[in-house]
Design a protein around this motif. Structure first.
Motif, PDB file in Angstrom:
ATOM      1  N   LEU A 119       0.818  -1.205   0.000  1.00 44.35           N
ATOM      2  CA  LEU A 119       0.000   0.000   0.000  1.00 44.35           C
ATOM      3  C   LEU A 119       0.853   1.257   0.000  1.00 44.35           C
ATOM      4  CD1 LEU A 119      -2.868   1.088   0.115  1.00 44.35           C
ATOM      5  CD2 LEU A 119      -2.733   1.062   2.603  1.00 44.35           C
ATOM      6  N   GLY A 120       1.949   1.244   0.768  1.00 38.29           N
ATOM      7  CA  GLY A 120       2.822   2.417   0.791  1.00 38.29           C
ATOM      8  C   GLY A 120       3.400   2.708  -0.566  1.00 38.29           C
ATOM      9  N   GLY A 121       3.741   1.660  -1.288  1.00 33.76           N
ATOM     10  CA  GLY A 121       4.290   1.853  -2.640  1.00 33.76           C
ATOM     11  C   GLY A 121       3.280   2.429  -3.596  1.00 33.76           C
ATOM     12  N   LEU A 122       1.995   2.095  -3.372  1.00 35.47           N
ATOM     13  CA  LEU A 122       0.935   2.606  -4.248  1.00 35.47           C
ATOM     14  C   LEU A 122       0.905   4.119  -4.245  1.00 35.47           C
ATOM     15  CD1 LEU A 122      -1.624   1.936  -5.953  1.00 35.47           C
ATOM     16  CD2 LEU A 122      -2.914   2.022  -3.826  1.00 35.47           C
ATOM     17  N   PHE A 123       1.033   4.715  -3.061  1.00 38.17           N
ATOM     18  CA  PHE A 123       0.907   6.167  -2.976  1.00 38.17           C
ATOM     19  C   PHE A 123       2.195   6.898  -3.331  1.00 38.17           C
ATOM     20  CE2 PHE A 123      -2.570   4.627  -0.299  1.00 38.17           C
ATOM     21  CZ  PHE A 123      -3.619   5.286  -0.908  1.00 38.17           C
ATOM     22  N   ASN A 124       3.266   6.143  -3.573  1.00 36.38           N
ATOM     23  CA  ASN A 124       4.503   6.759  -4.063  1.00 36.38           C
ATOM     24  C   ASN A 124       4.540   6.843  -5.587  1.00 36.38           C
ATOM     25  OD1 ASN A 124       5.680   7.252  -1.552  1.00 36.38           O
ATOM     26  ND2 ASN A 124       6.470   5.144  -1.405  1.00 36.38           N
ATOM     27  N   LEU A 125       3.547   6.219  -6.235  1.00 37.87           N
ATOM     28  CA  LEU A 125       3.519   6.227  -7.692  1.00 37.87           C
ATOM     29  C   LEU A 125       2.992   7.559  -8.217  1.00 37.87           C
ATOM     30  CD1 LEU A 125       1.990   2.698  -8.406  1.00 37.87           C
ATOM     31  CD2 LEU A 125       4.393   3.368  -8.585  1.00 37.87           C
ATOM     32  N   SER A 126       3.278   7.819  -9.480  1.00 40.55           N
ATOM     33  CA  SER A 126       2.667   8.969 -10.138  1.00 40.55           C
ATOM     34  C   SER A 126       1.172   8.731 -10.262  1.00 40.55           C
ATOM     35  CB  SER A 126       3.263   9.159 -11.536  1.00 40.55           C
ATOM     36  OG  SER A 126       2.881   8.084 -12.381  1.00 40.55           O
ATOM     37  N   PHE A 127       0.428   9.821 -10.492  1.00 41.48           N
ATOM     38  CA  PHE A 127      -1.023   9.682 -10.636  1.00 41.48           C
ATOM     39  C   PHE A 127      -1.373   8.702 -11.749  1.00 41.48           C
ATOM     40  CE2 PHE A 127      -4.912  10.953 -12.852  1.00 41.48           C
ATOM     41  CZ  PHE A 127      -5.831  10.784 -11.830  1.00 41.48           C
ATOM     42  N   GLU A 128      -0.681   8.825 -12.872  1.00 36.24           N
ATOM     43  CA  GLU A 128      -0.977   7.971 -14.028  1.00 36.24           C
ATOM     44  C   GLU A 128      -0.765   6.500 -13.683  1.00 36.24           C
ATOM     45  OE1 GLU A 128       1.250   7.034 -18.163  1.00 36.24           O
ATOM     46  OE2 GLU A 128       1.008   9.136 -17.653  1.00 36.24           O
ATOM     47  N   ASP A 129       0.389   6.178 -13.021  1.00 36.35           N
ATOM     48  CA  ASP A 129       0.680   4.794 -12.678  1.00 36.35           C
ATOM     49  C   ASP A 129      -0.240   4.288 -11.571  1.00 36.35           C
ATOM     50  OD1 ASP A 129       4.245   5.173 -13.248  1.00 36.35           O
ATOM     51  OD2 ASP A 129       2.659   4.479 -14.575  1.00 36.35           O
ATOM     52  N   ARG A 130      -0.667   5.194 -10.676  1.00 39.58           N
ATOM     53  CA  ARG A 130      -1.581   4.802  -9.611  1.00 39.58           C
ATOM     54  C   ARG A 130      -2.929   4.394 -10.194  1.00 39.58           C
ATOM     55  NH1 ARG A 130      -0.751   8.881  -6.517  1.00 39.58           N
ATOM     56  NH2 ARG A 130      -2.681  10.078  -6.638  1.00 39.58           N
ATOM     57  N   VAL A 131      -3.412   5.190 -11.161  1.00 43.39           N
ATOM     58  CA  VAL A 131      -4.669   4.835 -11.827  1.00 43.39           C
ATOM     59  C   VAL A 131      -4.519   3.508 -12.556  1.00 43.39           C
ATOM     60  CG1 VAL A 131      -6.259   5.473 -13.651  1.00 43.39           C
ATOM     61  CG2 VAL A 131      -5.486   7.196 -12.033  1.00 43.39           C
ATOM     62  N   ALA A 132      -3.388   3.333 -13.244  1.00 43.68           N
ATOM     63  CA  ALA A 132      -3.161   2.092 -13.969  1.00 43.68           C
ATOM     64  C   ALA A 132      -3.154   0.893 -13.023  1.00 43.68           C
ATOM     65  CB  ALA A 132      -1.844   2.174 -14.735  1.00 43.68           C
ATOM     66  N   GLU A 133      -2.523   1.033 -11.841  1.00 47.65           N
ATOM     67  CA  GLU A 133      -2.417  -0.071 -10.895  1.00 47.65           C
ATOM     68  C   GLU A 133      -3.760  -0.400 -10.261  1.00 47.65           C
ATOM     69  OE1 GLU A 133      -1.169  -3.216  -8.844  1.00 47.65           O
ATOM     70  OE2 GLU A 133      -0.038  -2.124 -10.369  1.00 47.65           O
ATOM     71  N   THR A 134      -4.484   0.627  -9.836  1.00 49.16           N
ATOM     72  CA  THR A 134      -5.750   0.387  -9.140  1.00 49.16           C
ATOM     73  C   THR A 134      -6.852  -0.066 -10.086  1.00 49.16           C
ATOM     74  OG1 THR A 134      -6.289   2.730  -9.297  1.00 49.16           O
ATOM     75  CG2 THR A 134      -5.252   1.991  -7.260  1.00 49.16           C
ATOM     76  N   THR A 135      -6.641   0.056 -11.367  1.00 46.82           N
ATOM     77  CA  THR A 135      -7.635  -0.414 -12.339  1.00 46.82           C
ATOM     78  C   THR A 135      -7.101  -1.577 -13.162  1.00 46.82           C
ATOM     79  OG1 THR A 135      -6.899   1.162 -14.034  1.00 46.82           O
ATOM     80  CG2 THR A 135      -8.668   1.880 -12.550  1.00 46.82           C
ATOM     81  N   ARG A 136      -6.054  -2.237 -12.665  1.00 41.73           N
ATOM     82  CA  ARG A 136      -5.422  -3.256 -13.506  1.00 41.73           C
ATOM     83  C   ARG A 136      -6.273  -4.510 -13.650  1.00 41.73           C
ATOM     84  NH1 ARG A 136      -2.245  -6.831 -10.267  1.00 41.73           N
ATOM     85  NH2 ARG A 136      -2.300  -6.246  -8.071  1.00 41.73           N
ATOM     86  N   ALA A 137      -7.309  -4.666 -12.807  1.00 39.57           N
ATOM     87  CA  ALA A 137      -8.212  -5.795 -12.967  1.00 39.57           C
ATOM     88  C   ALA A 137      -9.206  -5.570 -14.106  1.00 39.57           C
ATOM     89  CB  ALA A 137      -8.970  -6.060 -11.672  1.00 39.57           C
ATOM     90  N   VAL A 138      -9.264  -4.329 -14.580  1.00 38.13           N
ATOM     91  CA  VAL A 138     -10.188  -3.998 -15.668  1.00 38.13           C
ATOM     92  C   VAL A 138      -9.649  -4.549 -16.979  1.00 38.13           C
ATOM     93  CG1 VAL A 138     -11.243  -2.120 -16.963  1.00 38.13           C
ATOM     94  CG2 VAL A 138     -10.967  -1.922 -14.487  1.00 38.13           C
ATOM     95  N   SER A 139     -10.527  -5.174 -17.746  1.00 36.77           N
ATOM     96  CA  SER A 139     -10.113  -5.654 -19.063  1.00 36.77           C
ATOM     97  C   SER A 139      -9.917  -4.474 -19.987  1.00 36.77           C
ATOM     98  CB  SER A 139     -11.186  -6.592 -19.626  1.00 36.77           C
ATOM     99  OG  SER A 139     -10.860  -6.971 -20.935  1.00 36.77           O
ATOM    100  N   ARG A 140      -8.732  -4.332 -20.553  1.00 37.42           N
ATOM    101  CA  ARG A 140      -8.449  -3.201 -21.412  1.00 37.42           C
ATOM    102  C   ARG A 140      -7.502  -3.611 -22.520  1.00 37.42           C
ATOM    103  NH1 ARG A 140      -5.887  -1.249 -16.218  1.00 37.42           N
ATOM    104  NH2 ARG A 140      -3.720  -1.902 -16.317  1.00 37.42           N
ATOM    105  N   ALA A 141      -7.278  -2.693 -23.448  1.00 37.44           N
ATOM    106  CA  ALA A 141      -6.533  -3.022 -24.665  1.00 37.44           C
ATOM    107  C   ALA A 141      -5.062  -2.673 -24.569  1.00 37.44           C
ATOM    108  CB  ALA A 141      -7.160  -2.294 -25.847  1.00 37.44           C
ATOM    109  N   SER A 142      -4.592  -2.122 -23.446  1.00 39.54           N
ATOM    110  CA  SER A 142      -3.205  -1.681 -23.396  1.00 39.54           C
ATOM    111  C   SER A 142      -2.752  -1.498 -21.969  1.00 39.54           C
ATOM    112  CB  SER A 142      -3.051  -0.352 -24.138  1.00 39.54           C
ATOM    113  OG  SER A 142      -3.594   0.691 -23.354  1.00 39.54           O
TER     114      SER A 142
END
Length: 463
Positions: free
Chosen positions: A19-42
């Motif tokens: 969890l601590g590492g999550l909040f050290n990420l950039s906004f873009e990477d944080r969104v990517a990580e927290t939505t990584r269960a979503v089926s997407r094309a990229s």
């Protein structure tokens, strides 16, 4: 700690990220990580823009569709405003290559200095549109979701009232509009060109020449002369004739259907006020673009003098240029065209700002289904929206230029259907159909554009 929070921490750890590492990420990477269960094309954080290409179709003369490609094989579709030059978009290519297309607002701020009023904004807006399409595809969500969510599932359209050779034929066409096509809002042109051949209706018309047009002419022609400077006036007989035109249409559609008017010609605010007063009894939904949008004080004078709502905005670029009209209540309704006003997010900002001041928003649109769908997403996400223009209702091939990616109909009975789950704009081009309708002067179809790759100027606008 609640069970939900414990579950979130546990799942984050199990997913290989503390969890601590999550909040050290950039906004873009944080969104990517927290939505990584979503089926997407990229993988959104790794996306890079690699190319921009175009095709020009025969829509309202010519309309350029652009395609922005990426290193992961997904692409976004955008559109330069109808009648504008695709080079407005191509000149931006060298400035966005290598950028992550999901950084939409940052890229928009990089390129917005290259836009201007009316069609000069077409390139900036087309790029912004394509970025939202790309971003939605990357995260597998509709564009409206990226704008903050939706207020509505279908978008009310307004349609031009067709002209006809006789009252009987016009009545038949209007019945078709209302009963068969299902439109619930109509707009009609009401220009002084319609009365020019009736003696005694216009003053100073002949000075400008026998074949006047609002749209074509040299720099010192009627078409290029702003409204206050033509000294064309409408006589009492002229107002009577224009009133007859409105009365004829109103008698056909009744008072249950909103009826708007547009394209009056180039005359000053005094004649605009007289025209508005002559038409008051027909309870028009709005009087559109009576004078040029820049004349804020004159708009305020007209609006204060009339009961009928006034409207302008299709040629205004950016919220900052709408603010004088909104702050002073110089018009009753704003009317941005998304491929001029700044794209999806800027247009939503414009609508939100107007809402705070008690002003509604209608939307101008005369493009292909690409920009049409961009407008649909923006309208869905903006609370004070009234109706969206559909300019190509009678073009038989218009809808076939695209196919929806979720199988929905583009339009049903006068309403556009909002994609509830389809990512991005929710459409793809029907390639073979688009190729049938390319402009005669340019039959290329998303051909490579390497000549636009190199950045050759220092574009900072401050010292």
């Amino acid at each position: 700690m609640s069970n939900d929070r414990r579950s979130f921490i546990k799942n984050s750890a199990l997913g290989g990220l503390a969890l601590g590492g999550l909040f050290n990420l950039s906004f873009e990477d944080r969104v990517a990580e927290t939505t990584r269960a979503v089926s997407r094309a990229s993988a959104p954080s790794d996306l890079k823009i690699t190319d921009m290409r175009y095709a020009v179709v025969q829509n309202v003369g010519r309309t350029a569709i652009i395609r922005i490609d990426t290193n992961q094989g997904i692409y976004g579709l955008g559109e330069v405003r109808d009648g504008a030059d695709e080079r407005y978009a191509l000149l931006l290519k060298s400035r966005i290559l290598g950028q992550n297309p999901c950084n939409v607002e940052m890229i928009f701020k990089m390129i917005r200095q290259f836009g201007g009023a009316s069609r000069q904004a077409g390139g900036v807006c087309g790029v912004e549109m394509a970025l939202w399409d790309l971003c939605g595809k990357a995260y597998n969500v509709p564009a409206w979701q990226l704008l903050g969510g939706r207020y509505r599932d279908k978008i009310r359209l307004y349609a031009d009232t067709p002209e006809a050779s006789s009252p009987e034929e016009q009545r038949r066409l209007i019945r078709y509009r209302l009963e068969q096509q299902g439109y619930t809002w109509l707009k009609m042109d009401l220009g002084i060109e319609e009365i020019k051949d009736i003696p005694g209706t216009l003053v100073n018309w002949e000075y400008w020449g026998p074949k006047l047009s609002q749209w074509q002419g040299g720099y010192m022609s009627y078409a290029e002369t702003e409204h206050p400077f033509t000294q064309i006036q409408i006589t009492d007989q002229g107002f009577e004739e224009l009133s007859k035109i409105v009365e004829n249409v109103r008698s056909m559609v009744g008072y249950q259907i909103p009826l708007s008017t547009d394209h009056y010609g180039h005359f000053d605010l005094n004649n605009g006020i007289r025209l508005g007063r002559a038409l008051e009894k027909y309870r028009l939904a709005w009087l559109e673009d009576i004078i040029s949008w820049e004349l804020t004080d004159q708009w305020k004078t007209i609006t204060d003098a009339l009961e009928t709502p006034t409207l302008t905005g299709e040629d205004i670029y950016l919220l900052k240029n709408f603010k004088p009209l909104i702050d002073t209540h110089a018009v009753d309704i704003i009317h941005p065209d998304l491929v001029t006003s700044g794209g999806l997010l800027e247009t939503k900002h414009i609508g939100d700002y107007a809402e705070e001041h008690g002003i509604a928003m209608a939307m101008h649109q005369a493009g292909t289904p690409v920009s049409f769908m961009a407008n649909v997403h923006c309208a869905a996400a903006t609370q004070n929206f009234l109706a969206l223009e559909h300019h190509s209702i009678d073009v038989p091939w218009w809808e076939s230029l695209v196919r929806t990616t979720d199988g929905r109909a583009l339009i049903t009975k006068g309403f556009a259907n909002v994609p509830l789950s389809a990512p991005g704009l929710g459409i793809e081009l029907n390639d073979e159909e688009v190729k049938k309708h390319l402009t005669e002067k340019d039959k290329s179809y998303f051909a490579p554009t390497p000549e636009w790759n190199d950045l050759r100027s220092h574009d900072r606008i401050f010292s």
